[in-house]
Design an enzyme around this catalytic site. Structure first.
Site, PDB file in Angstrom:
ATOM      1  N   THR A   6      39.749  36.213  44.472  1.00 51.01           N
ATOM      2  CA  THR A   6      38.970  35.061  45.300  1.00 51.01           C
ATOM      3  C   THR A   6      39.807  34.435  46.346  1.00 51.01           C
ATOM      4  O   THR A   6      39.544  34.315  47.440  1.00 51.01           O
ATOM      5  CB  THR A   6      38.315  34.476  44.364  1.00 51.01           C
ATOM      6  OG1 THR A   6      37.315  35.029  43.579  1.00 51.01           O
ATOM      7  CG2 THR A   6      37.219  33.232  45.234  1.00 51.01           C
ATOM      8  N   THR A  44      53.486  25.564  41.847  1.00 52.20           N
ATOM      9  CA  THR A  44      54.560  26.203  40.803  1.00 52.20           C
ATOM     10  C   THR A  44      53.664  27.328  40.368  1.00 52.20           C
ATOM     11  O   THR A  44      52.728  27.539  39.669  1.00 52.20           O
ATOM     12  CB  THR A  44      54.683  25.044  39.561  1.00 52.20           C
ATOM     13  OG1 THR A  44      55.211  23.905  40.291  1.00 52.20           O
ATOM     14  CG2 THR A  44      55.713  25.614  38.573  1.00 52.20           C
ATOM     15  N   SER A  88      42.946  41.206  41.223  1.00 46.76           N
ATOM     16  CA  SER A  88      43.046  40.323  40.082  1.00 46.76           C
ATOM     17  C   SER A  88      43.289  40.897  38.992  1.00 46.76           C
ATOM     18  O   SER A  88      43.068  42.043  38.650  1.00 46.76           O
ATOM     19  CB  SER A  88      41.478  39.863  40.067  1.00 46.76           C
ATOM     20  OG  SER A  88      41.537  38.575  39.834  1.00 46.76           O
ATOM     21  N   ALA A  89      44.329  40.472  38.085  1.00 45.58           N
ATOM     22  CA  ALA A  89      44.791  40.889  36.830  1.00 45.58           C
ATOM     23  C   ALA A  89      43.663  41.123  35.825  1.00 45.58           C
ATOM     24  O   ALA A  89      43.867  42.075  34.963  1.00 45.58           O
ATOM     25  CB  ALA A  89      46.014  39.954  36.394  1.00 45.58           C
ATOM     26  N   HIS A  90      42.701  40.262  35.883  1.00 46.02           N
ATOM     27  CA  HIS A  90      41.805  40.516  34.684  1.00 46.02           C
ATOM     28  C   HIS A  90      40.846  41.719  34.693  1.00 46.02           C
ATOM     29  O   HIS A  90      40.385  42.099  33.949  1.00 46.02           O
ATOM     30  CB  HIS A  90      41.071  39.085  34.509  1.00 46.02           C
ATOM     31  CG  HIS A  90      39.970  38.878  35.418  1.00 46.02           C
ATOM     32  ND1 HIS A  90      38.642  39.154  35.270  1.00 46.02           N
ATOM     33  CD2 HIS A  90      40.156  38.533  36.736  1.00 46.02           C
ATOM     34  CE1 HIS A  90      37.763  38.852  36.244  1.00 46.02           C
ATOM     35  NE2 HIS A  90      38.770  38.492  37.139  1.00 46.02           N
ATOM     36  N   CYS A 141      29.520  38.329  38.854  1.00 47.34           N
ATOM     37  CA  CYS A 141      29.650  37.142  39.630  1.00 47.34           C
ATOM     38  C   CYS A 141      28.160  36.394  40.069  1.00 47.34           C
ATOM     39  O   CYS A 141      28.154  35.513  40.697  1.00 47.34           O
ATOM     40  CB  CYS A 141      30.539  37.423  40.774  1.00 47.34           C
ATOM     41  SG  CYS A 141      31.942  38.724  40.554  1.00 47.34           S
TER      42      CYS A 141
END
Ligand code: PMP
Length: 363
Positions: free
Chosen positions: A71, A223, A187-189, A310
């Protein structure tokens, strides 16, 4: 036994990923920007992960910009469009919302339609793109139907005209994504990594995504989410090693599921079956109420989706299915099954049986 068939919404974290992240939380807690040894260890871990992501997408490590997910990557890239954007009618909400904001700012947006099978109008795309186009932004594999757009053909038609951004969030880890794009978000998930981390990969000059302390070559301040990035890296490394085997396994399960469901009166698949993600099966069941079926199946221990997760909470018909010419009733009567890590044939058979039982009960 619960059966999870909603991997396009999110995926379970692989044990290898969880282990690496737990270790990072305990041991690699330094700030990657710090000059001391603690900082250097974190920096090195982030750079290792960057190389792992780059290897899966076919890019240089320096082209990978870590973000808080797809996103963010989609928003940041699209917000940089000043004059003209070309996109499609079957995009993810994270892109559609940006398009609305761009239009309010006076950016010209051309929306290319898809056909009844979810395939992009390639002639329309070529006609719409010009050298005045800042960006062409397309979902590569659709989260609801799994339909995969022919990227080589898209890129051939756009060559020399406009830069191409692909939302590869659903494609990554399921199909090869090294193709001819200029920008890629992910996106990693969605590939058994953690939530809240993803990337924009930029083979061309990228805009500044977030202003801050100069992290990510000055392109994305803040960070770094070190454990998340490490988890994303491990997930990409596993996907790269297992891609062929994984997609064959998913496709076999998806086809088995369709074999079990195709006998339901009037059932039909949504999306071009010749160009679809190996793990995704979208099925329209005439007269069904998708939302009610999802809830009934949940009580029977099967997790699926009626549209994109979503959209959860909203009962409006899926814009993707409407864009494919379905009526609101047809769209609302559609179910999305998405298989993934941990699923096996016995689960598929069991899930199909439980669905049949629910359908018989609801008469
Ligand atoms: N694009 C697509 C195609 C997706 O499926 C999703 C997740 N549903 C996103 C973008 C957004 O990803 P995230 O919520 O992880 O930022």
């Amino acid at each position: 036994m619960r059966i999870y068939l909603d991997h396009n919404a999110t995926t379970p974290v692989r044990p290898e990923v969880a282990d690496a992240m737990a270790r990072a939380l305990r041991e690699t807690w330094g700030n990657p920007s710090s000059v001391h040894a603690e900082g250097a260890a974190a920096r090195e871990a982030v750079e290792d992960a960057r190389a792992q992501v780059a290897a899966l997408v076919g890019a240089e490590p320096r082209q990978v910009i870590f973000t808080g997910g797809a996103t963010e990557a989609n928003n940041a890239l699209l917000c940089a469009v000043r004059r003209r954007l070309v996109t499609s009618s079957a995009e993810h909400p994270s892109l559609r919302a940006c398009v609305e904001a761009l239009q309010e700012r006076g950016v010209a947006v051309e929306t290319i339609p898809v056909d009844g099978d979810g395939r992009l109008d390639l002639v329309g795309l070529e006609a719409a793109a010009s050298q005045q186009t800042d960006l062409v932004s397309l979902i590569w594999a659709n989260n609801e139907t799994g339909v995969i757009q022919p990227l080589d053909e898209v890129a051939r038609r756009l060559a020399g005209l406009a830069p191409l951004h692909v939302d590869a969030t659903q494609a990554l880890g399921k199909i090869a994504v090294e193709g001819p794009w200029d920008f890629l978000s992910a996106s990693a998930h969605k590939l058994n990594g953690p939530k809240g981390v993803g990337c924009l990969v930029a083979r061309r000059e990228a805009p500044v995504l977030l202003r801050g302390g100069g992290q990510e070559r000055g392109l994305r301040g803040g960070t770094e989410n070190v454990p998340g990035i490490i988890g994303f890296g491990v997930a990409c490394e596993l996907a790269r090693k297992e891609l062929a085997e994984r997609s064959a396994h998913y496709a076999a399960l998806r086809d088995r599921l369709w074999e079990r469901l195709r006998g339901i009166p009037g059932a039909r698949r949504n999306g071009d079956p010749g160009s679809v993600l190996p793990n995704t099966l979208s099925v329209e069941i005439p007269g069904a109420e998708g939302d009610a079926l999802v809830q009934a199946l949940d009580l029977e221990g099967v997790a699926i989706s009626a549209g994109a997760a979503c959209h959860a909470g909203a009962v409006s018909a899926s814009h993707v299915l409407l864009a494919m010419g379905r009526s609101p009733e047809q769209a609302l009567g559609s179910l999305r099954f998405s298989v993934g890590y941990g699923n096996d044939e016995a689960q598929i058979d069991e899930a199909a049986q439980r669905l049949q039982a629910v359908l018989e009960r609801s008469g």
